[in-house]
Design an enzyme around this catalytic site. Structure first.
Site, PDB file in Angstrom:
ATOM      1  N   CYS A  28     -11.029 -21.129  13.444  1.00 48.15           N
ATOM      2  CA  CYS A  28     -11.537 -21.905  14.578  1.00 48.15           C
ATOM      3  C   CYS A  28     -11.720 -23.363  14.176  1.00 48.15           C
ATOM      4  CB  CYS A  28     -12.855 -21.333  15.069  1.00 48.15           C
ATOM      5  SG  CYS A  28     -12.665 -19.716  15.844  1.00 48.15           S
ATOM      6  N   CYS A  37      13.770  -8.135  12.562  1.00 50.24           N
ATOM      7  CA  CYS A  37      15.055  -7.559  12.980  1.00 50.24           C
ATOM      8  C   CYS A  37      14.825  -6.065  13.196  1.00 50.24           C
ATOM      9  CB  CYS A  37      16.140  -7.839  11.938  1.00 50.24           C
ATOM     10  SG  CYS A  37      15.806  -7.068  10.343  1.00 50.24           S
TER      11      CYS A  37
END
Ligand SMILES: [Zn+2]
Length: 396
Positions: free
Chosen positions: A197, A355
């Site tokens: 953050c 892939c």
């Protein structure tokens, strides 16, 4: 599935308490017995920050008898945008002291135990063992994994939340009852793979949404009311204002709570990355990779580029939601100036490549690294995603 209450009820409520908690006493199932359980409960809140703030205030107001607060930081001006237990005058004070004052202002009946320290592999078990359940609002992965390990070893429910930008996630990890944190997120991500953050920003009110769910889950667990978030990961998108509950399962081979567990190892060992020197699970692998489950975590945080390098027909069968497409020929045609032709490469952040099973994506990742792009290879490819993340998808 409802579960028995975590905490036995303490003595009868006195007149002052019956007035103070009147709106709880009216609740079906909770009532005065539930309120006596809350007063007898010992709840540890890790991190007096964005998530810890609303959780502490609501748990104090709910009448939880003992609240432990773990934090070794001091209040900074940049905290005030979301860490609502701290006020302007608290800048520079220890967060535990500032948070304790806020708790006492709401509920003088609540005992606060300040743990002004960072949890480590040496102290985490001792600290956690003193409590009935833990709320984990830590802002860093090493602490989250330590808390997860300590809770799993002690069989303590681990109410966990995380926020980033406009998104949040929350669940209840509980070894023996459902998945532990490491069942679902088995490895710590590489330090740069997930921005914090402090780097990426966070909307303050999202902390309130997630922190209040954490407080609600704590009250439910203590009193045995309702169905806790065990085995469900709640994913919140504040921009779309959606909440999705994803089913998550315990991993029988989990290195924290399953057959892979080894209690002789220090806390945090099981989730340490194999290439960071703190785990001896095998030879170091210099190629950054992520598991399918880890990828899901990364994607849930949003704002990442996942490139599918398979051919068009393969994508017709099954795709990972949100993935961009550039088949291997396109990847090979890239240059250092244009590493992924047609795609915008995020500045600084890694690019994830996938892939079918991992061979082509390994080549694509190597090509990208040779062009100066940090690339993370998805282990096992789309087939691992189908197997581990969404078995409802077709395979090929
Ligand atoms: Zn586990």
């Amino acid at each position: 599935m409802a579960r028995p209450p975590l905490v036995p009820p303490g003595p009868e409520l006195d007149r002052t308490e019956r007035t103070r908690y009147a709106r709880h006493l009216l609740l079906p199932d909770l009532g005065s017995t539930g309120q006596r359980r809350l007063r007898a409960a010992r709840v540890l809140v890790v991190g007096a920050g964005g998530l810890g703030s609303p959780a502490l205030l609501y748990l104090a107001a709910a009448g939880v008898g003992t609240l432990g607060i773990v934090d070794d930081d001091v209040v900074e001006a940049t905290n005030l945008q979301r860490q609502v237990v701290h006020g302007d005058a608290d800048v520079g004070r220890a967060k535990t002291a500032s948070a304790a004052d806020a708790v006492h202002a709401v509920s003088p009946l609540t005992t606060v135990v300040e743990h002004r320290e960072r949890l480590t592999a040496d102290n985490a078990l001792d600290v956690v063992a003193d409590y009935d359940l833990v709320l984990d609002g830590a802002d860093n992965f090493p602490t989250r994994y330590l808390v997860g390990d300590a809770c799993a070893r002690l069989g303590v429910p681990h109410v966990w939340g995380s926020v980033f930008r406009f998104d949040g996630q929350v669940s209840v990890w509980w070894a023996g009852e459902g998945p532990c944190y490491a069942c679902v997120f088995p490895r710590q991500p590489p330090p740069d793979a997930v921005p914090s953050c402090a780097v990426g920003g966070v909307l303050g009110a999202v902390c309130a949404s997630i922190g209040s769910v954490m407080a609600t889950e704590a009250v439910k667990l203590v009193t045995g009311v309702g169905e806790p978030l065990v085995g469900r990961l709640l994913v919140h998108d504040a921009l779309g204002q959606t909440w999705d509950a994803l089913p998550v399962r315990a991993d029988a081979a989990c290195r924290v709570c399953g057959s892979g567990a080894d209690a002789t190892r220090p806390l945090g060992w099981a989730s340490a990355r194999e290439d960071d020197g703190s785990a001896d699970a095998g030879p170091a692998d210099p190629r950054p990779t992520v598991t399918a489950l880890g990828l899901r975590d990364v994607l849930a945080r949003g704002d990442v580029l996942l490139v599918d390098v398979r051919e068009a027909g393969e994508r017709e069968v099954v795709t990972i939601p949100g993935s961009a497409w550039l088949p291997m020929d396109g990847v090979r045609a890239g240059t250092p100036d244009d590493p992924l032709p047609g795609l915008d490469v995020p500045r600084g952040g890694p690019v994830y490549v996938v892939c079918k099973t991992g061979a082509r994506s390994a080549e694509a990742a190597a090509l990208l690294r040779s062009r100066g792009v940090e690339a993370v290879d998805v282990e096992g490819g789309v087939l691992a995603w189908v197997r581990d993340v969404d078995p409802s998808l077709p395979t090929y």
